[in-house]
Write an enzyme that holds these catalytic residues in place. Structure first.
Site, PDB file in Angstrom:
ATOM      1  CB  CYS A 192     -17.970 -20.925  -8.596  1.00 17.04           C
ATOM      2  SG  CYS A 192     -19.415 -20.844  -9.968  1.00 17.04           S
ATOM      3  CG  HIS A 227     -19.647 -26.130  -6.172  1.00 17.65           C
ATOM      4  ND1 HIS A 227     -18.849 -25.035  -6.060  1.00 17.65           N
ATOM      5  CD2 HIS A 227     -19.041 -25.857  -8.049  1.00 17.65           C
ATOM      6  CE1 HIS A 227     -18.406 -23.918  -6.851  1.00 17.65           C
ATOM      7  NE2 HIS A 227     -19.254 -24.135  -7.715  1.00 17.65           N
ATOM      8  CB  CYS A 279     -12.272 -22.240 -12.413  1.00 18.85           C
ATOM      9  SG  CYS A 279     -13.263 -23.567 -12.182  1.00 18.85           S
TER      10      CYS A 279
END
Length: 437
Positions: free
Chosen positions: A126, A393, A423
């Protein structure tokens, strides 16, 4: 130009030509000074986030087209001579199929950039897009490039999470010895150990929706969001379609916990309690309403040196002050941002008091809540325009998207310094500090 002196790194070198006794070089007596350029953000754009499913507005647009349209917009709005750009670095969290094969270079050509512009693809789960931007900054500071574009892409409606599954979770030997558990279990572990209740995480999610709705209503994203068009040039989407401004605590409370099956039926709760024997059981509080949304999207950030800005006729908007990455415990997986930011602050000699605004990816509500508690942060300076719970996201693109959101908001509020962090899978985190100029 901004009052940021060039950074100098001193090192030792043996046998320099100006050594007074070249026949008998004396080790460690001559100092070589290397001047590093500063890396500035000149501009950024992002696509709107489309729902990451077959009926989403961006489903018909391939990943390479999402990147190409971002690159075209970035160059077009500043009339950029693309031959001045040395490299394009694109992050992607599922770099397989149409998202693989160095999508950055393919998009460079698709966007009509100069043939001389190189391309590369990076993968830090990510945090991939933020890592791509940091990679661009490293090239500039090292003198390997005058300008580079860092960004990312993810078309989650055209691929699926786990498409690039590796040994981390697919190899039983590796998974067993690393106490592997899916990210949602990690988020629930954080909530359990921190004492966050279902009402707590739902309340955070509701606030994210409210902030995102207000930001869109007030036009805070209008400067940077570019419309995505189809092959005929008709606009497919010009706003983040995942948001749900009519969300209430009652509607959030009606949603079922998302990771009970993984935890109880697939045995990952047992893995978690073996890894953390002080935790009697996992409290499953995360749902589709308080976790990040599955969406499609891309983003690009133009990074360059002072010399590039002069050559291109552009003024810098921010200095990329410093950045770093870190590894954290891999079962919880998602608590790395606090560790990473502490590391970054120590390296820069800064404290959180020096930071005006923070963007941290809302992978799950507990991730941000834990970070704010660990860093003793008030919510009024964190994710002030909402986050991935409300907006979505797109895994490999989010880092660049929220960096742009942070810069735009610093400018809107006439503030100076911002921090962005995410994260990432397998216990990773990346953080970057930017400073307006």
């Amino acid at each position: 130009m901004p009052n940021h002196p060039e950074r100098r790194v001193s090192g030792q070198q043996v046998g320099l030509r100006d050594n007074p006794s070249p026949q008998v070089p004396t080790p460690f007596t001559n100092v070589l000074e290397v001047t590093l350029a500063q890396a500035y953000i000149y501009d950024h754009v992002r696509t709107p986030r489309g729902r990451g499913r077959p009926d989403g507005s961006l489903h018909e647009v391939s990943s390479i087209q999402l990147v190409a349209q971002s690159l075209k917009a970035l160059a077009g709005r500043s009339e950029l001579d693309t031959s001045l750009v040395d490299d394009v670095i694109m992050g992607c969290a599922q770099p397989v199929g149409e998202q693989g094969g160095n999508i950055a270079r393919g998009a460079v050509l698709q966007a009509g950039y100069a043939q001389s512009v190189a391309g590369q693809q990076v993968h830090r789960f990510c945090a991939s897009a933020l890592e791509a931007m940091n990679n661009a900054a490293m090239q500039v500071t090292a003198g390997a490039a005058d300008a580079a574009i860092g960004g990312g892409v993810e078309s989650m409606s055209r691929t699926f999470m786990g498409a690039d599954t590796g040994a981390w979770c697919a190899d039983p030997w590796v998974a067993y010895h690393n106490y592997y558990a899916p990210q949602g279990i990690g988020a629930d572990i954080i909530a359990t150990r921190a004492g966050f209740t279902r009402e707590d995480v739902d309340a955070y999610a509701l606030e994210s929706q409210k902030r995102a709705a207000k930001a869109w209503d007030e036009g805070r994203f209008s400067r940077s969001v570019i419309p995505v068009v189809d092959s005929l040039g008709y606009t497919l989407l010009d706003n983040d379609e995942y948001r749900r401004p009519d969300t209430t605590m009652e509607s959030l409370a009606s949603l079922k916990p998302a990771f009970v099956t993984f935890g109880k039926d697939f045995g990952f709760d047992a893995v978690a309690t073996q890894r953390y024997p002080d935790m009697f059981e996992v409290s499953h509080v995360h749902t589709a309403g308080n976790s990040s949304g599955i969406v499609d999207g891309a983003a690009a950030v133009l990074v360059g040196s002072e010399a590039f800005g002069k050559a291109a006729g552009l003024k810098p908007r921010a200095l990329i002050k410093s950045f770093t990455s870190i590894g954290s415990e891999q079962t919880i997986m998602l608590d790395g941002p606090a560790h990473c930011v502490r590391k970054l602050l120590k390296r820069t000699g800064m404290t959180m008091a020096d930071i005006d605004l923070v963007e941290i990816n809302e992978a799950f509500a507990s991730v941000v809540m834990h970070f704010m508690r660990e860093m003793d942060l008030d919510h009024d300076k964190v994710n002030v325009n909402g986050g991935a719970i409300a907006l979505g996201h797109p895994l490999g693109a989010t880092g660049a998207m929220i960096t742009g959101t942070l810069l735009d908001e610093l400018e809107r509020r006439n503030l100076s310094t911002g921090l962005v962090t995410l994260c990432a899978g397998n216990g990773l985190a990346t953080a970057t500090i930017i400073e307006r100029v």
